[in-house]
Design a protein around this motif. Sequence first.
Motif: not given
Length: 500
Positions: A197, A342, A41
Amino acid sequence: MNAAILSRSLVCSLALGISAGLTGASAAAEAENPDAHAAYPRPFSRPPSAGKNYDTWRDASGADIGQTSVDPKRLPSRVDNSARPEFPGIFRQKWGACGQFASVATIFSYEMNVLNGTAADSDATRFPAHFSWNMINGASNRGSEAYHGWEVAKRLGIPTAKSYGGVRLDKIGLWPDGYAVWREAMEYRVSGYRYSPASTVAQLNEARGWLFDRNRPGSNGPGTGGLLAMDGRMGERGKVTKTIPEDEHEEGKEVWIRWGPSGYGHGMACVGYDDEVGYDVNGDGKITNDIDTNGDGEVTLADWERGAYIVANSWGEKWSDRGRIYLLYSAMIDPTWERGNYLGRVEVARYLPTTTLRLKLACDDRSDLRVTVGIAGDPDAESPEHEFAPEVLNGWPLFGRSDAGHVPMAGPDDSSPIEVGIDLTSLVEKVAADRTDGRLFLRLGRAEKSDAVGEVHHAFIRHYDARGALVREAPFEIGNGSFGKEVLFLEAPLAAPVRN
């Protein structure tokens, strides 16, 4: 099993299929998405100064995220790893060290005990939150992310709480004095970590698989599951904390239906999940996973009202349910809280160094301290062929700021010298795999435009055998040992004889 529970179980088992619970269009879109398990991420996944190509999982042995297709049918409806003997228990954090209580005191301790086959039932098998926190908090009451602790554990290691003096200390910014603590830390390392995620059903199932058996089904039954780091928003908790009503699974316990709508971030550990926990978020009198509850025109994981992570907090055993709370799966999908969407995972390793530096020094500004260790293959060399700048003795540049704090080596208001240990194994192996030849160079100075001064009290090269037993220790010639305006250069043969 009563009819209500049976009905809820049936709904869960159907909804937790990779595409079940989604509309046909969204299911097809997810199936076609090759990045369904993206490992990086944008925020908070790795040190900002490390660069976009820095692979945090490189030295891990486990399968990378997305390499394993998870069959949800093999996953049980509930997993709670906080009930395992490897779990170190619920802590009550001191100061803003929540990220390290989650990532090191809880997750690192758990993973290391799983690796070692031990129980986390004493300080000898638990690991401190404040060791890594005091490395990167600027010697002040400042927050941190999970990856800060995991990077400290990769590069320096983490000592046991027994050697360190407990899971937490009573003063901010202290660094341990004593080579033995630093040497022990070298044995307990992070080999790799990842963030991923959890905003689709496929990603959820991959996370559930990690919590259950690390997505490594075996012929001898399920393996031990892992833990996951998460970052929640704690503002206005009253708006998102609900009590599970009567006649519902886990009635009377608390559940977060989403992250707080505002406020500060807070690091926690995800220790498991329960597919049957639910709450009627939209108030229609039903708990569903197949209705568009948020009005965006499709049914996705964001609409789920049943299924929750089990979260272990660091606010003590008296908080919520013995320090634990449920968090709906759908809460991990929040466009207003990017860094909280996340989950972080870590792999640990045991390690034995073969060459180290034992160094006792004082410096009035440890963030402005600059130390370089070099090596040459020729024992008569006048300059190094390879050099190494230990993060801990250079202000932790990895994190892009003076995270060591502009304080003396020992900590705030303490000008005493401290003895530290630095692993030199990888440096020595560049020119002398058998450690019988070569020359080491030690350079101590200060950052540009700094007024920092310091003094070396002693410095030794230590050699160990493959079992970790000390073979010999050889000294550097120190002289007056002072550095600051002038750089201090020290040299020693790699295989110098031991002085009596």
